[in-house]
Design an enzyme around this catalytic site. Structure first.
Site, short mmCIF file in Angstrom:
data_model
loop_
_atom_site.label_atom_id
_atom_site.label_comp_id
_atom_site.label_asym_id
_atom_site.label_seq_id
_atom_site.Cartn_x
_atom_site.Cartn_y
_atom_site.Cartn_z
N SER A 9 0.76 -1.21 0.14
CA SER A 9 0.11 0.05 -0.10
C SER A 9 0.98 1.22 0.09
CB SER A 9 -0.91 -0.06 1.29
OG SER A 9 -1.46 1.13 1.36
N ASP A 70 -7.53 -5.49 1.92
CA ASP A 70 -8.37 -4.94 1.18
C ASP A 70 -9.91 -4.67 2.06
OD1 ASP A 70 -9.15 -3.93 -1.18
OD2 ASP A 70 -10.31 -5.76 -1.93
#
Length: 201
Positions: A9, A70
């Site tokens: 990320s 997620d």
């Protein structure tokens, strides 16, 4: 497993949150962007498949263990929408990609609907290497309900419309420290830490 883990990320807030909790377990995190890793595609219809794809992508390009998440909002009356499309909910309906547009689209979809129950969902996937056959998977759900009128200035995404009855506040009205201790991501991180302890890291 190595004690250095790449986070799949580029979200600085997410990295801080992960580092605060996993640092206690002796795990040093590094953002994939610092290692030149581009963002992975997220073409799947489920949270876990997208998280696994991101983790394997980062591990393959760095040779390090990788952690990916997620997450999104799931609304019961909308059959789980916006779900994996939470970040681009309005865009998929022909609008722009922004928090404001997503919230407006959600509220419009719920006009006349009395069942406002919803939850934030997060799945975390940790792979020891790109081809790890047994990734560690942890999940968290944070239950609330959707309100039409936004409240609060903290948080992001759907937080101003995500009301928590037990706290009598939206997620955006909570102090960030309170939110981070109770959120779907915090629940998933706690579950991941338990798995790591169980497996002896």
């Amino acid at each position: 497993m190595s004690e250095r883990v790449v986070v799949a990320s580029n979200n600085a807030g997410k990295l801080r949150e992960f580092s605060a909790m996993l640092g206690e377990a002796g795990i040093a995190l590094v953002a994939q962007g610092e290692l030149g890793v581009p963002e992975a595609e997220e073409p799947h219809a489920t949270f876990v498949e997208n998280a696994l794809a991101k983790a394997r992508h980062a591990a393959r390009l760095t040779g390090l263990p990788a952690l990916a998440d997620d997450s999104g909002l799931c609304v019961r009356a909308l059959n789980g929408e916006p779900g994996v499309y939470s970040a681009r909910y309005a865009q998929r309906a022909g609008g722009e990609k922004s928090d404001a547009a997503n919230n407006a689209h959600l509220v419009a979809r719920l006009q006349g609907v009395t069942d406002r129950r919803s939850y934030y969902y997060c799945v975390l996937v940790l792979v020891r290497h790109a081809d790890d056959p047994e990734p560690l998977i942890a999940e968290g759900r944070w239950h609330g309900e959707i309100v039409d009128t936004p409240r609060g200035a903290h948080g992001f995404g759907y937080d101003p419309h995500f009301f928590l009855p037990e706290l009598k506040a939206t997620a955006a009205e909570l102090d960030p420290a309170v939110k981070n201790a109770r959120s779907h991501r915090a629940i998933a991180l706690q579950a991941l830490l338990a798995r790591l302890e169980e497996d002896g890291k």
